[in-house]
Scaffold this active site. Structure first.
Site: not given
Length: 557
Positions: A17-18, A23, A38, A132
Site C-alpha cells: 500500500g501507500g 511500500v 518504501k 507525529d
C-alpha cells in the site's frame, strides 16, 4: 507508478500500500532477509518538500540503534525515485490493537507504554523530536515488542525544514503550542505520549470532535477529563502521569522521557498484587480481585512524640496554616483585579474581550474562552513601517492609515512577536467579531453593507466605518482586508485544485494551509463577511486583500 519486479538487490514480493510513497515486502537476494521497502513515487519526488521529508526520514531513523525503534538497513534511488529499506515488521499497529480491543491487561498496556517511552528517550537523546506520535506509528509484534516508526516529519532541534510557525502532525495528538504555531520542543512528543497512553487505558480519545477546528479548540481550551480513567480503575499514579503529560503548558509536563520511564518502571514493579484489567469499549474492566499483602493492609503504628516540644511546634504550624487559609479565602473572595478595557501597544490600541461563553459557528455551538486583548484595528502600513525600521526589512509603499496586506502568515507572526503579541485563534477572532449573542455581523443581524468595505474593489483606512464596530469595539472585522488567524486548516481536494492556478508551484494537501476571516473588499456579497464564515488558503499564498490583526493575553494569565 508502475510497480517494478525488483529494486537493486531486492526482489519485490508484495505491494503493501501507500500514498506519496509505495511500500513493499521484499527479499534481499544476497542474504535472504525479508525487508520492507518504501519507494517515493514520481509525484512525491517532484515535490521538494515531500522529497526532503523522505530523505530526512532516512537520515534520522538510520542513526538509531534501539530495540524499540524500527531498523533502517539501506537507502538508494531507483530510476530517480528514492527508496528506503527497513526492518520488516510482523504483527499489528497499535491502532489496530486499540480498535480491536486487544491491548491486553493493565500490565500489558504499561509494558507497551514503557517500551515506547524508552524509544523516545533514545530519540530525544539524539536531539530529535519525532512530532507525529500516534498509534498508527507504533508497531507491536506477537511477542509484544514495540517498534516506533515513521520519522517522516521528525525534526532535529535547530533544523528549520518548514517555514517558521507552521505545524505538522495529527490533530488529536498535537500539543497546544503546535496548534498555535509556536517554536516546538521535545515537550510536544511528551504531550502526544500522554494522549496515546490515555487512549490505551480508556479505549477512547481524550478529546472527541468532528472537525480539526473543534479538536484544536478542545486541546487549547478544555481540561482533560480523567473520568474514563477513573471508571476504568486506572491507578491514581498513572492517571496523574497522563494528566501531567497532557498539561496545556510545556513547563508543567514531565521534562524528559527518562522521568516517564522511571515512573512506569516503578509502577510496573508494584503490579504483582494489582487488579488485572482488560480493555473494553468503555475502557478497562476488572477481571479478578486484587491480592493485598498483609503488610500493605495493616496500618503502620503511630509514633508518639519524643518530647512535648514537638506538640508546640505542631500547634504553631497548624496556626500558621490556618492563618494562611484565611488569607487566601479573603483574597479569593476579593477576586482578581479588574482588567482595563483598552491597552496601548507598539502597534496600536487593543480592546479587551472578556472571559466567558459565546456562540461559535453557524450552528451557534456554545464555547468558552479566557479573557484576551485584540487589536482595535487591522495592522496598518504605518505600524508595519515601524516594524521594518526595527528589523531592517523593506516597508511596502502605501497609505499609512491603510491595512498592511500581501504578506504571509510567517511575516505576520514575526510582526506579532516584535510587538509582544500573537495572532488570534479562529475562535478568539470570532468571539471578538460577534460577541456573546451569536450575531451574524459585528454590528448585529441587519444586512447593512454600508457598515462594511465589501465589493468596493479597494481597501480603506482601518478606522473607517466606526458604526460597524464589533461589541468589543473592534473595527473592520467585516470587509476591508481578510484577516489571517493562527489556526491551521486542512484543504479539500477541490481547494487544492482551485489554488493550483494561483500558486506556483501548485500547492499540495500536505503543505501548510491557514484560515482567513472576515471577507474582503474583493468579495461581492455581504455574506462573505458573516462572523462565522472563513476561507482556507495555502500558507504561502499572499494577496493585496489579505492582512491581519493581533491578540495578546492579559498579564498573569
Amino acid at each position: 507508478m508502475e510497480h517494478p519486479a525488483s529494486i537493486g538487490k531486492y526482489d519485490l514480493e508484495e505491494y503493501l500500500g501507500g500514498g506519496m510513497s509505495h511500500v513493499y515486502r521484499a527479499k534481499d537476494r544476497l542474504i535472504g532477509r525479508t525487508v520492507c521497502i518504501k519507494v517515493l513515487t514520481p509525484q512525491g519526488t517532484s515535490d521538494p518538500e515531500v522529497r526532503d521529508r523522505f530523505l530526512q526520514e532516512a537520515r534520522m531513523a538510520g542513526n538509531f540503534c534501539h530495540d524499540n525503534v524500527v531498523a533502517i538497513y539501506d537507502f538508494g534511488e531507483d530510476n530517480g525515485n528514492p527508496f528506503l529499506v527497513m526492518e520488516y515488521l510482523r504483527g499489528n499497529s497499535l491502532r489496530a490493537l486499540i480498535d480491536e480491543k486487544r491491548v491486553g491487561s493493565l500490565g500489558d498496556i504499561l509494558q507497551i507504554a514503557l517500551q515506547l517511552a524508552r524509544a523516545l528517550e533514545c530519540v530525544h537523546g539524539q536531539n530529535i523530536i519525532h512530532r507525529d506520535i500516534k498509534p498508527e506509528n507504533v508497531h507491536v509484534n506477537a511477542q509484544r515488542v514495540v517498534k516506533l516508526m515513521d520519522f517522516g516529519i521528525a525534526k532535529a532541534r535547530g533544523l528549520n525544514m518548514t517555514q517558521a510557525g507552521f505545524i505538522l502532525g495529527t490533530p488529536y495528538y498535537m500539543a497546544p503550542e503546535q496548534i498555535r504555531g509556536e517554536d516546538i520542543t521535545s515537550a510536544i512528543d511528551i504531550y502526544a505520549f500522554g494522549v496515546l497512553l490515555y487512549e490505551l487505558l480508556a479505549g477512547q480519545k481524550p478529546f472527541r470532535a468532528e472537525t480539526p477546528e473543534a479538536i484544536f479548540y478542545a486541546i487549547l481550551n478544555t481540561a482533560v477529563d480523567l473520568t474514563p480513567l477513573q471508571q476504568a480503575k486506572v491507578p491514581e499514579p498513572i492517571q496523574q502521569l497522563v494528566s501531567r503529560c497532557m498539561s496545556k503548558g510545556a513547563a508543567d509536563r514531565p521534562q524528559s522521557f527518562t522521568d516517564i520511564v522511571g515512573i512506569l518502571e516503578g509502577h510496573i514493579n508494584s503490579l504483582s498484587g494489582a487488579t488485572v484489567v482488560h480493555a473494553t469499549p468503555a475502557g478497562l474492566r476488572q477481571q479478578q480481585p486484587a491480592t493485598v499483602s498483609a503488610d500493605v493492609a495493616t496500618p503502620a503504628p503511630m509514633v508518639k512524640p519524643r518530647t512535648p516540644l514537638v506538640w508546640y511546634i505542631a500547634a504553631g504550624v497548624t496556626l500558621l496554616f490556618a492563618a494562611a487559609a484565611v488569607f487566601f479565602v479573603i483574597r479569593a473572595r476579593s477576586g482578581p483585579g479588574t482588567l482595563p478595557a483598552t491597552i496601548s501597544s507598539p502597534a496600536g490600541d487593543m480592546t479587551l474581550v472578556s472571559a466567558g461563553d459565546f456562540l461559535y459557528g453557524p450552528e451557534g455551538q456554545k464555547m468558552s474562552l479566557k479573557a484576551f486583548y485584540i487589536d482595535k484595528t487591522e495592522v496598518t502600513n504605518a505600524a508595519w513601517a515601524d516594524f521594518c525600521k526595527a528589523t531592517s526589512c523593506t516597508a511596502p509603499p502605501g497609505d499609512p492609515s491603510f491595512p498592511i496586506a500581501d504578506i504571509s502568515i510567517s511575516q505576520a507572526r514575526e510582526f506579532a512577536r516584535w510587538a509582544g503579541k500573537r495572532l488570534p485563534t479562529t475562535e478568539e477572532w470570532e468571539k471578538a467579531a460577534r460577541g456573546t449573542d451569536g450575531r451574524k455581523y459585528p454590528w448585529g443581524n441587519d444586512e447593512k453593507q454600508q457598515d462594511a468595505d465589501i465589493g468596493t474593489g479597494t481597501a480603506v483606512a482601518v478606522t473607517t466605518h466606526p458604526e460597524g464596530a464589533s461589541p468589543y469595539g473592534a473595527l473592520q472585522m467585516a470587509g476591508n482586508v481578510a484577516e489571517i488567524v493562527s489556526t491551521i486548516a486542512h484543504p479539500t481536494p477541490e481547494l487544492v485544485n482551485e489554488f493550483s492556478k494561483a500558486v506556483t508551484p501548485p500547492p499540495t494537501e500536505y503543505e501548510p494551509w491557514v484560515i482567513i476571516r472576515g471577507g474582503s473588499f474583493r468579495k461581492k456579497s455581504l455574506s462573505a463577511a458573516l462572523t462565522y464564515e472563513y476561507s482556507r488558503i495555502p500558507a504561502r499564498f499572499t494577496r493585496d486583500d489579505i492582512g491581519f490583526r493581533c491578540a495578546k493575553d492579559p498579564p498573569n494569565q
